[in-house]
Design an enzyme around this catalytic site. Structure first.
Site, PDB file in Angstrom:
ATOM      1  N   ILE A   1       0.771  -1.140  -0.153  1.00  0.00           N
ATOM      2  CA  ILE A   1       0.009  -0.001   0.059  1.00  0.00           C
ATOM      3  C   ILE A   1       0.965   1.232  -0.047  1.00  0.00           C
ATOM      4  O   ILE A   1       0.814   2.163  -0.680  1.00  0.00           O
ATOM      5  CB  ILE A   1      -1.013   0.046   1.344  1.00  0.00           C
ATOM      6  CG1 ILE A   1      -1.854  -1.227   1.236  1.00  0.00           C
ATOM      7  CG2 ILE A   1      -1.966   1.281   1.281  1.00  0.00           C
ATOM      8  CD1 ILE A   1      -2.770  -1.477   2.370  1.00  0.00           C
ATOM      9  N   GLU A   2       1.880   1.426   0.913  1.00  0.00           N
ATOM     10  CA  GLU A   2       2.483   2.765   1.287  1.00  0.00           C
ATOM     11  C   GLU A   2       3.797   2.379   2.138  1.00  0.00           C
ATOM     12  O   GLU A   2       3.713   1.673   2.814  1.00  0.00           O
ATOM     13  CB  GLU A   2       1.420   3.688   1.715  1.00  0.00           C
ATOM     14  CG  GLU A   2       2.254   5.029   1.722  1.00  0.00           C
ATOM     15  CD  GLU A   2       1.410   5.967   2.541  1.00  0.00           C
ATOM     16  OE1 GLU A   2       1.817   7.243   2.608  1.00  0.00           O
ATOM     17  OE2 GLU A   2       0.368   5.954   3.172  1.00  0.00           O
TER      18      GLU A   2
ATOM     19  N   GLY B   1       7.775   2.418   8.570  1.00  0.00           N
ATOM     20  CA  GLY B   1       7.246   1.139   8.245  1.00  0.00           C
ATOM     21  C   GLY B   1       6.777   1.163   6.928  1.00  0.00           C
ATOM     22  O   GLY B   1       6.741   2.181   6.284  1.00  0.00           O
TER      23      GLY B   1
ATOM     24  N   ASP C   1       2.239  13.814  14.090  1.00  0.00           N
ATOM     25  CA  ASP C   1       2.445  13.709  12.589  1.00  0.00           C
ATOM     26  C   ASP C   1       0.865  13.570  11.903  1.00  0.00           C
ATOM     27  O   ASP C   1       0.574  12.691  11.334  1.00  0.00           O
ATOM     28  CB  ASP C   1       3.201  12.606  12.411  1.00  0.00           C
ATOM     29  CG  ASP C   1       3.839  12.541  10.757  1.00  0.00           C
ATOM     30  OD1 ASP C   1       3.826  13.566  10.380  1.00  0.00           O
ATOM     31  OD2 ASP C   1       4.073  11.476  10.581  1.00  0.00           O
TER      32      ASP C   1
END
Length: 462
Positions: free
Chosen positions: A106-107, A112, A230
């Site tokens: 996904i990303e 991570g 964040d």
């Protein structure tokens, strides 16, 4: 031998003396009877224990007796040896990542790599986040420990849920840590991807619904002394049921009062508060509120309001929109470490005015603009808390926030979904128009002469 008669009895009163002696004998008889009964019970219990240890009997034939809570040591029981021992959770090895089938990536973020996976046992779709172990010089990375600690402690509808932690054994070398994965609930979208694909921004009712859920999740974190540090659209997830959840707690941490000194290298640059850009180390929940203001503006325009190339350019863009800070509006700005290096115009009345107005956000109402201005206050003390944002007038005026059940759905890039296209006629190709075949149209008007006709009408002109 002297008699132990009562002092109230006379020596001449023989009846009283006899009654006292009889009562004494009765007491002694009762005492001996109790002692004998206790000895017989102890002997019977000892015989039952001996027969149980020598010849085990079936479960149904065993006498019912109280379960032992502890074992005697050397035939004697010490003080505190009979305390009850309740079952407690035990530490054990994490399950293997092979329990999940990897579907697609996904990303990849700073802390991570997130992938989509399927549980082999149940077929449930989950998100696997592989923690980056290279960031740690020795031992498990502190960012991973904090993320696991915080996300396990959170129980809120607007915070992503951690299902379990799994590992994948690596090298047999002791210096090699096992790969660690966080198993999270899967949501189809993140706000950043949705905003990039939208032709037009979300409607006002949809914007309110999303912003309310963001603030609700942040309010829960702050009430539990957690700073996210964040918040940005790529860390905010949305599913096809209109439910929004905060994610990615890689640099989140607990705080306290008084405020501890913290690092300034937090929050993605485009969502970083001005006090962090100026070197503040005693920041608090206000940095998350600034990030919410940036996200609010992004929901209105589909683009972040400040897109600096570096810290100096980021500050320049903030000052262009919100004006230059002054001592009157922000008294503590001169004490920040980086304030002198930028040579700011800090004298009273000489700061550049703010250009934040309805012209830049035409879909906002007056109350909405007031809320956005307070979220993007240069002075951290001027920003509202998350609890003060929830009852704001902006959310109570028309149009009201859209219900989750009525929220639109979109094709999921994370799930590799494609938009379904229904079959529809195509535009005619260039060239001569096709001619109608007489045989095909011969029966179109057949039988019209037998249809029932009405009285009809006629137009009179002139």
């Amino acid at each position: 031998m002297t008699s132990n008669a009562s002092k109230w009895a006379n020596d001449d009163d023989e009846e009283t003396a006899a009654a006292l002696a009889l009562r004494k004998r009765e007491k002694e008889e009762k005492k001996r009877f109790k002692e004998e009964k206790a000895r017989k019970a102890a002997a019977a219990l000892q015989a039952a224990d001996h027969s149980t240890s020598q010849e085990p009997t079936p479960e149904s034939e065993r006498p019912s007796k109280r379960q032992r809570t502890s074992e005697e040591q050397n035939g004697t029981s010490e003080e505190g040896a009979h305390l009850l021992h309740f079952p407690t959770s035990k530490f054990g090895a994490c399950r293997h990542v092979d329990e999940y089938e990897l579907l697609n990536n996904i990303e990849e973020g700073g802390y991570g790599v997130v992938s989509r996976a399927r549980t082999k046992a149940s077929g449930e779709i989950v998100a696997l986040k592989k923690l980056k172990m290279t960031l740690s010089r020795d031992g498990f990375p502190i960012s991973g420990l904090r993320e696991i600690q915080i996300i396990r402690a959170c129980r809120h509808d607007n915070v992503v849920k951690l299902l379990e932690v799994v590992t994948k054994p690596g090298s047999k070398s002791r210096s090699k840590l096992n790969d660690t994965y966080l198993v999270l609930e899967f949501l189809e979208h993140d706000l950043k991807t949705l905003l990039e694909d939208l032709i037009e921004p979300f409607s006002p009712s949809e914007t309110k619904a999303l912003l309310l859920q963001i603030v609700s999740g942040v309010e829960y974190l702050h009430s539990n002394w957690i700073i996210h540090r964040d918040l940005k659209t790529s860390n905010i997830l949305l599913n096809n049921r209109g439910e929004l959840k905060l994610a990615d707690f890689g640099i989140s941490r607990y705080t306290s009062s008084p405020r501890p000194k913290l690092t300034t290298s937090v929050v993605t640059l485009w969502y970083r508060a001005p006090e962090l850009l100026l070197g503040a180390e005693d920041y608090h929940f206000e940095i998350d509120i600034w990030s919410i203001g940036c996200i609010f503006a992004e929901l209105l325009t589909t683009k972040p309001p400040f897109q600096g190339r570096n810290e100096v350019d980021q500050l320049s863009q903030i000052f262009d929109l919100l004006g230059t800070p002054t001592k009157q509006a922000w008294p503590s700005v001169t004490s920040l470490p980086n304030a002198k290096d930028l040579q700011l115009v800090l004298s009273e009345g000489k700061g550049k005015p703010s250009t934040l107005g309805l012209s830049k956000f035409p879909c906002l109402t007056t109350s909405g603009l007031a809320l956005l201005s307070s979220l993007l206050s240069m002075n951290p003390a001027g920003r509202p808390s998350a609890g003060e944002i929830l009852p704001d007038m902006y959310f109570t005026e028309d149009p009201r926030p859209k219900a989750k059940a009525m929220f639109p759905t979109f094709p999921s890039k994370a799930g590799q979904e494609k938009r379904r296209r229904r079959a529809s006629p195509q535009a005619p190709a260039r060239g001569n128009a096709p001619k109608l075949d007489e045989a095909e149209v011969e029966g179109i008007f057949a039988g019209r002469e037998h249809e029932e006709r009405g009285a009809g009408f006629s137009l009179r002109l002139g």
